[in-house]
Design an enzyme around this catalytic site. Structure first.
Site, PDB file in Angstrom:
ATOM      1  N   ASN A 156      -1.497   0.070  -1.947  1.00 24.62           N
ATOM      2  CA  ASN A 156      -1.640   1.534  -1.972  1.00 24.62           C
ATOM      3  C   ASN A 156      -2.902   2.026  -2.692  1.00 24.62           C
ATOM      4  OD1 ASN A 156      -0.479   0.729  -4.411  1.00 24.62           O
ATOM      5  ND2 ASN A 156       0.578   2.675  -4.671  1.00 24.62           N
ATOM      6  N   GLU A 253       3.839  -4.560 -12.717  1.00 29.01           N
ATOM      7  CA  GLU A 253       3.774  -3.119 -12.416  1.00 29.01           C
ATOM      8  C   GLU A 253       4.516  -2.914 -11.104  1.00 29.01           C
ATOM      9  OE1 GLU A 253       2.586  -0.915 -14.432  1.00 29.01           O
ATOM     10  OE2 GLU A 253       1.582  -2.240 -15.841  1.00 29.01           O
ATOM     11  N   GLU A 473      -0.594  -1.411 -18.421  1.00 26.99           N
ATOM     12  CA  GLU A 473      -2.014  -1.483 -18.094  1.00 26.99           C
ATOM     13  C   GLU A 473      -2.685  -0.265 -18.721  1.00 26.99           C
ATOM     14  OE1 GLU A 473      -2.107  -1.788 -13.753  1.00 26.99           O
ATOM     15  OE2 GLU A 473      -2.268  -3.966 -13.927  1.00 26.99           O
TER      16      GLU A 473
HETATM   17  P1  NDP Z   1       4.826  -6.228  -2.271  1.00 25.77           P
HETATM   18  O1  NDP Z   1       5.707  -6.614  -3.390  1.00 25.77           O
HETATM   19  O2  NDP Z   1       5.289  -6.394  -0.896  1.00 25.77           O
HETATM   20  O3  NDP Z   1       3.447  -7.036  -2.361  1.00 25.77           O
HETATM   21  C1  NDP Z   1       2.615  -6.985  -3.494  1.00 25.77           C
HETATM   22  C2  NDP Z   1       1.678  -8.179  -3.477  1.00 25.77           C
HETATM   23  O4  NDP Z   1       2.415  -9.383  -3.668  1.00 25.77           O
HETATM   24  C3  NDP Z   1       0.947  -8.346  -2.164  1.00 25.77           C
HETATM   25  O5  NDP Z   1      -0.356  -8.812  -2.418  1.00 25.77           O
HETATM   26  C4  NDP Z   1       1.790  -9.398  -1.476  1.00 25.77           C
HETATM   27  O6  NDP Z   1       1.105 -10.068  -0.458  1.00 25.77           O
HETATM   28  C5  NDP Z   1       2.105 -10.288  -2.641  1.00 25.77           C
HETATM   29  N1  NDP Z   1       3.248 -11.173  -2.482  1.00 25.77           N
HETATM   30  C6  NDP Z   1       4.278 -11.100  -1.620  1.00 25.77           C
HETATM   31  N2  NDP Z   1       5.159 -12.115  -1.846  1.00 25.77           N
HETATM   32  C7  NDP Z   1       4.669 -12.825  -2.889  1.00 25.77           C
HETATM   33  C8  NDP Z   1       5.124 -13.979  -3.614  1.00 25.77           C
HETATM   34  N3  NDP Z   1       6.263 -14.603  -3.303  1.00 25.77           N
HETATM   35  N4  NDP Z   1       4.371 -14.433  -4.632  1.00 25.77           N
HETATM   36  C9  NDP Z   1       3.225 -13.823  -4.988  1.00 25.77           C
HETATM   37  N5  NDP Z   1       2.739 -12.724  -4.332  1.00 25.77           N
HETATM   38  C10 NDP Z   1       3.465 -12.238  -3.301  1.00 25.77           C
HETATM   39  O7  NDP Z   1       4.404  -4.726  -2.580  1.00 25.77           O
HETATM   40  P2  NDP Z   1       3.633  -3.730  -1.617  1.00 25.77           P
HETATM   41  O8  NDP Z   1       2.299  -4.313  -1.301  1.00 25.77           O
HETATM   42  O9  NDP Z   1       4.536  -3.316  -0.519  1.00 25.77           O
HETATM   43  O10 NDP Z   1       3.329  -2.491  -2.586  1.00 25.77           O
HETATM   44  C11 NDP Z   1       4.174  -1.397  -2.702  1.00 25.77           C
HETATM   45  C12 NDP Z   1       4.983  -1.515  -3.970  1.00 25.77           C
HETATM   46  O11 NDP Z   1       4.105  -1.604  -5.093  1.00 25.77           O
HETATM   47  C13 NDP Z   1       5.861  -0.317  -4.220  1.00 25.77           C
HETATM   48  O12 NDP Z   1       7.136  -0.754  -4.631  1.00 25.77           O
HETATM   49  C14 NDP Z   1       5.162   0.388  -5.372  1.00 25.77           C
HETATM   50  O13 NDP Z   1       6.027   1.154  -6.155  1.00 25.77           O
HETATM   51  C15 NDP Z   1       4.561  -0.757  -6.119  1.00 25.77           C
HETATM   52  N6  NDP Z   1       3.437  -0.307  -6.941  1.00 25.77           N
HETATM   53  C16 NDP Z   1       3.583  -0.247  -8.312  1.00 25.77           C
HETATM   54  C17 NDP Z   1       2.562   0.239  -9.109  1.00 25.77           C
HETATM   55  C18 NDP Z   1       2.702   0.320 -10.598  1.00 25.77           C
HETATM   56  O14 NDP Z   1       1.695   0.460 -11.275  1.00 25.77           O
HETATM   57  N7  NDP Z   1       3.900   0.245 -11.160  1.00 25.77           N
HETATM   58  C19 NDP Z   1       1.304   0.714  -8.526  1.00 25.77           C
HETATM   59  C20 NDP Z   1       1.249   0.577  -7.095  1.00 25.77           C
HETATM   60  C21 NDP Z   1       2.288   0.098  -6.337  1.00 25.77           C
HETATM   61  P3  NDP Z   1       1.034  -9.397   1.013  1.00 25.77           P
HETATM   62  O15 NDP Z   1       1.033  -7.940   0.914  1.00 25.77           O
HETATM   63  O16 NDP Z   1      -0.254  -9.887   1.518  1.00 25.77           O
HETATM   64  O17 NDP Z   1       2.229  -9.890   1.729  1.00 25.77           O
END
Ligand code: NDP
Length: 503
Positions: A156, A253, A473
């Site tokens: 995002n 996060e 962070e």
């Molecule tokens: P995901 O959890 O689907 O993915 C996050 C990252 O983790 C991606 O790079 C993904 O790869 C990777 N990933 C997936 N599976 C694994 C694994 N088993 N081991 C290591 N890495 C893995 O989140 P989203 O990308 O859908 O992001 C949206 C979410 O992020 C929402 O829940 C949002 O609230 C949260 N978020 C939190 C923030 C905060 O500061 N608290 C800020 C921004 C977002 P890939 O996508 O390539 O599959």
């Protein structure tokens, strides 16, 4: 077919690694559903090589005086600012977020954090403490770099997340291997090139490409000292579990389902603006969104009237037009997920649909470029008369879907606001500042706002409570997450305290 952007590969040892993959996938422009670049998935052997390149760089980088590291990172911040609009256009094509946002928020807040941590370490932020115990003895502490750290980003805020992780990591003398989301990888090697141009030595900041399996391989790797992860709660739990096996430091996060509480005396216009920002900015794809909007019964009708007026100010359209303030959702799977929640809200939850819905926005066919017809566009959607047990009220939708819940008393609204497993953000709108602080003190969330929503400056430490995360962070505490402490007791009195003295 020629794609608008060059293919993306891994970046380590200070350069793009064209031989680091055996397979590839395409990244998609969410506004049109057209491919924009081929992304080459980094093989396990190449991930090992990226980590090895970081290990090789670590001794010299961690030994570089902090003020010199600061100078290099400040140059990188200046380059980011000089290229703000080019980078913002890349983010707009990758995420679908309008240029009016990416050019004013995404790169800007990333560069600010880089400058903040560079200044912090340049100004003595890596210093420890000295405690005089007695005339002949004192304790001193030192902050020590951790080693090679893994950064895993969500889709995002791609470049902002990459900078919020790499800035304190590198400033504290660590090296990083970063994996962007496979949905939004375009910024990653551009950032690596900017760091290199600024003088960051080869191996200090590295990028690998691919999906969850690439992230999993990286985070479980025995040479990784820390994992900084941004993403969903469910993925975070897996990543933290795997890191725990290796006793790695973690920062998590994660997601939220945050309450936005309008108190009875609030300025209605201000509260409506806040609720709009808390639900529709970035098409609702913000982790800190205040999607549970609690409104006193007494002002609910007026609040909804003003809200419906202000929803007319949402302007979807050409994402590169600076007047557009609402873009599509990031990807097809996410689009389908958000639509399924909207349908569930109508059909199963039986909430009252105030505006929006699952249909394609009508302006797609009437006002704008036909190439947008296949894009992941949704309508800003507001449900009212919601109750706490509804699925749309309980689960993170991560789209432009607001739920309005009415309440009678302050105690009631605080209890209901806290009745969730997540605790990322919360906020109150009121003219009664005493009450604002009293309510905020009772809210179970790591990030809180009074009479505003969403601003997250470099100076503000941010992190979730409960299932929304571990650690923070940014801010002063943000640097502590990237160092390990050593305490040393110095005795100058000559005698070691002992129970083994001769009687
Ligand atoms: P995901 O959890 O689907 O993915 C996050 C990252 O983790 C991606 O790079 C993904 O790869 C990777 N990933 C997936 N599976 C694994 C694994 N088993 N081991 C290591 N890495 C893995 O989140 P989203 O990308 O859908 O992001 C949206 C979410 O992020 C929402 O829940 C949002 O609230 C949260 N978020 C939190 C923030 C905060 O500061 N608290 C800020 C921004 C977002 P890939 O996508 O390539 O599959």
């Amino acid at each position: 077919m020629t794609l608008p952007y060059a293919p993306r590969f891994a970046f380590y040892d200070g350069k793009l690694q064209r031989g680091s993959s055996t397979s590839s996938f395409q990244t998609i422009d969410p506004a049109t559903a057209e491919p924009t670049a081929n992304i080459h998935t980094t093989t396990p052997a190449a991930i090992d090589a990226a980590i090895a390149s970081a290990q090789k760089a670590f001794p010299a980088w961690s030994a570089t005086p902090a003020i010199e590291r600061a100078r290099i990172l400040q140059r990188a911040a200046a380059l980011l600012r000089a290229r703000n609009d080019d980078l913002a256009r890349i983010e707009t094509r990758d995420t679908g977020k309008p240029f009016s946002e990416t050019s004013t928020v995404d790169v800007v807040t990333g560069a600010d954090v880089l400058e903040y941590f560079a200044n912090m370490v340049g100004g003595g932020g890596m210093n420890g403490e000295t405690t005089q115990l007695r005339p002949d003895a004192w304790v001193y502490t030192t902050k020590n770099s951790l080693g090679v750290c893994a950064g895993i980003g969500a889709w995002n805020y791609p470049i902002q997340i990459a900078l919020w992780k790499s800035a304190p990591c590198l400033a504290a003398g660590n090296c990083m291997v970063y994996k962007p989301s496979e949905f939004t990888p375009l910024h990653s090697t551009v950032l690596a090139e900017i760091y290199a141009e600024a003088g960051v030595p080869a191996g200090v900041f590295n990028v690998i490409q691919g999906g969850g399996e690439v992230g999993a391989y990286l985070t479980q790797h025995p040479s990784i000292a820390k994992v900084s992860f941004t993403g969903q709660v469910s993925t975070g739990a897996k990543v933290a579990g795997s890191a725990a096996g290796g006793m790695k430091y973690v920062t998590m996060e994660l997601g939220g389902k945050s309450p936005c509480i309008i108190l009875p005396d609030a300025d209605i216009d201000q509260a409506v603006d806040g609720a709009m920002m808390a639900n529709f900015f970035s098409t609702g794809q913000v982790c800190t969104n205040g999607t549970r909007v609690f409104v006193p019964e007494t002002i609910k009708a007026e609040f909804e009237k003003r809200l419906l007026e202000k929803v007319q100010h949402i302007r979807a359209g050409d994402v590169l037009d600076s007047n557009t303030n609402f873009g599509p959702l990031v990807s097809k799977p996410h689009y389908e997920k958000v639509l399924s929640y909207i349908r569930h809200g109508i059909q199963q939850d039986k909430a009252k649909l105030l505006c929006g819905g699952p249909e394609k926005p009508t302006w797609l066919s009437s006002h704008y470029d036909k190439s947008y017809a296949n894009g992941y566009w949704v309508q800003p959607t507001i449900f009212t008369n919601c109750t706490d047990d509804m699925k749309i009220v309980q689960e993170e939708i991560f789209g432009p879907v607001m739920s309005i819940l009415s309440y009678k008393t302050i105690d009631e609204v605080v209890a209901r606001a806290n009745a969730t497993k997540m605790g990322l953000a919360a906020g109150v709108f009121t003219n009664n500042l005493n009450l604002a602080h009293q309510v905020v003190a009772k809210l179970e969330a790591g990030i809180t706002w009074i009479n505003t929503w969403g601003e997250s400056p470099a100076e503000m430490s941010v992190g979730g409570w409960k299932m929304s995360g571990v650690g923070v962070e940014n801010g002063r505490k943000g640097l502590e997450a990237w160092v390990k402490n050593k305490s040393t007791l110095v005795e100058m009195g000559g005698a070691v305290p002992t129970v083994f003295a001769k009687l």
